[in-house]
Design a protein around this motif. Structure first.
Motif, short mmCIF file in Angstrom:
data_model
loop_
_atom_site.label_atom_id
_atom_site.label_comp_id
_atom_site.label_asym_id
_atom_site.label_seq_id
_atom_site.Cartn_x
_atom_site.Cartn_y
_atom_site.Cartn_z
N CYS A 22 -9.57 -0.49 6.14
CA CYS A 22 -8.51 -1.13 6.71
C CYS A 22 -7.86 -2.30 5.91
N THR A 23 -6.87 -3.02 6.35
CA THR A 23 -6.27 -4.06 5.60
C THR A 23 -5.93 -4.99 6.62
N ILE B 281 -12.77 7.36 -0.34
CA ILE B 281 -11.47 6.87 0.26
C ILE B 281 -10.58 6.34 -1.11
N ASN C 208 -3.47 0.12 8.48
CA ASN C 208 -3.70 0.93 7.66
C ASN C 208 -5.18 1.53 7.84
N TYR D 49 -2.26 0.37 -4.57
CA TYR D 49 -1.25 -0.69 -4.16
C TYR D 49 -0.13 -0.88 -5.11
N SER E 235 -0.09 11.51 -5.35
CA SER E 235 0.06 10.02 -4.90
C SER E 235 1.34 9.44 -5.57
N ALA F 151 -6.98 4.09 -2.33
CA ALA F 151 -6.05 3.35 -1.95
C ALA F 151 -5.21 3.01 -3.31
N TYR G 20 -8.80 -6.10 2.01
CA TYR G 20 -9.41 -4.81 2.13
C TYR G 20 -10.73 -4.48 2.55
N GLN H 200 -2.77 6.26 0.45
CA GLN H 200 -4.14 6.28 0.77
C GLN H 200 -4.39 7.41 1.51
N ASP H 201 -5.75 7.93 1.13
CA ASP H 201 -6.25 9.29 1.76
C ASP H 201 -7.83 9.27 1.73
N LEU I 88 0.94 -1.13 0.03
CA LEU I 88 0.02 -0.06 0.06
C LEU I 88 0.77 1.27 -0.04
#
Length: 231
Positions: free
Chosen positions: A191-192, A109, A177, A113, A39, A111, A152, A21-22, A18
């Motif tokens: 979250c992860t 959100i 996360n 990867y 990013s 994310a 995720y 993330q924001d 990851l």
């Protein structure tokens, strides 16, 4: 940041990481560009967008160039709309163009990867769950088919700021996360975790969020497949 490099069947997993993330509040009419220019997105990165809206009607979402994973609506006193999308990046992305069929504020959100499988980045079909009332929707389990998949988890909820306010979500145990955004009427969190061996997950649930009979909520579970280098 969550990063794993482990042996797996058929080769060695690269670091599935990851890297960004924001969470953002997006004030919109019917369309907006969700910025990700900060990013450092690279070619072959996996971009995941989650979006939720508190609106007492069914909202349809689209995101240009992205594949829709789910688009859900829960009809209660406080209605929850939620959608998730993904894209394998070409490295030129600076924003995500989102369109809806309603005029309303949105929570998002994103994310990103690195070293997900570019051909099949989603390991198995996304799983979702919904709930109405004071009890928050539980996170559905998925059965992975690839070792070391990243799990995720996302949750969205709707309330009413004065009479049926939401409270902050709490992070599921054994996850990393954790991120959340929102206020008394609308919240979104993610979250992860890692499923090191293929099989069915045994996920812990988010806490908090809803507490009134008029509230509603949605959860989603996504498994991200790591890339392989044959040896």
């Amino acid at each position: 940041m969550l990063s794993r490099k482990l042996l797996g069947a058929g080769g060695v997993s690269k670091d599935l990481e990851l890297v960004f993330q924001d969470a953002q509040f997006n004030n919109t009419d019917n369309s907006f560009t969700r910025g990700i220019s900060f990013s450092d997105v690279r070619e072959d990165d996996l971009i995941i967008l989650s979006i939720t809206t508190r609106k007492n009607s069914d909202i349809t979402y689209s995101a240009t160039g992205f594949t829709k994973l789910t688009d859900l609506y829960v009809n209660k006193t406080d209605d929850t709309n939620f959608a998730m999308f993904y894209k394998v990046a070409d490295g030129t992305e600076t924003g995500i163009d989102v369109t809806t069929n309603q005029i309303q504020n949105n929570l998002t959100i994103v994310a990103i990867y690195r070293n997900a499988d570019t051909s099949n980045p989603i390991d198995v079909t996304i799983a979702t769950n919904t709930a109405t009332g004071a009890t928050l929707a539980t996170s559905p389990n998925v059965t992975t088919v690839t070792d070391n998949a990243i799990i995720y988890q996302v949750v969205a909820a709707a309330g009413q700021g004065t009479n049926r306010p939401l409270v902050d979500f709490t992070q599921p145990s054994s996850t990393d996360n954790f991120i959340q955004i929102g206020a008394l009427a609308n919240k979104l969190a993610a979250c992860t975790s890692v499923q090191e061996t293929t099989g069915t997950t045994s996920l812990n649930n988010f806490g908090g969020g809803t507490g009134y009979t008029g509230n509603s909520s949605i959860t989603a579970t996504l498994a991200i497949r790591p890339s392989r280098v044959l040896v």
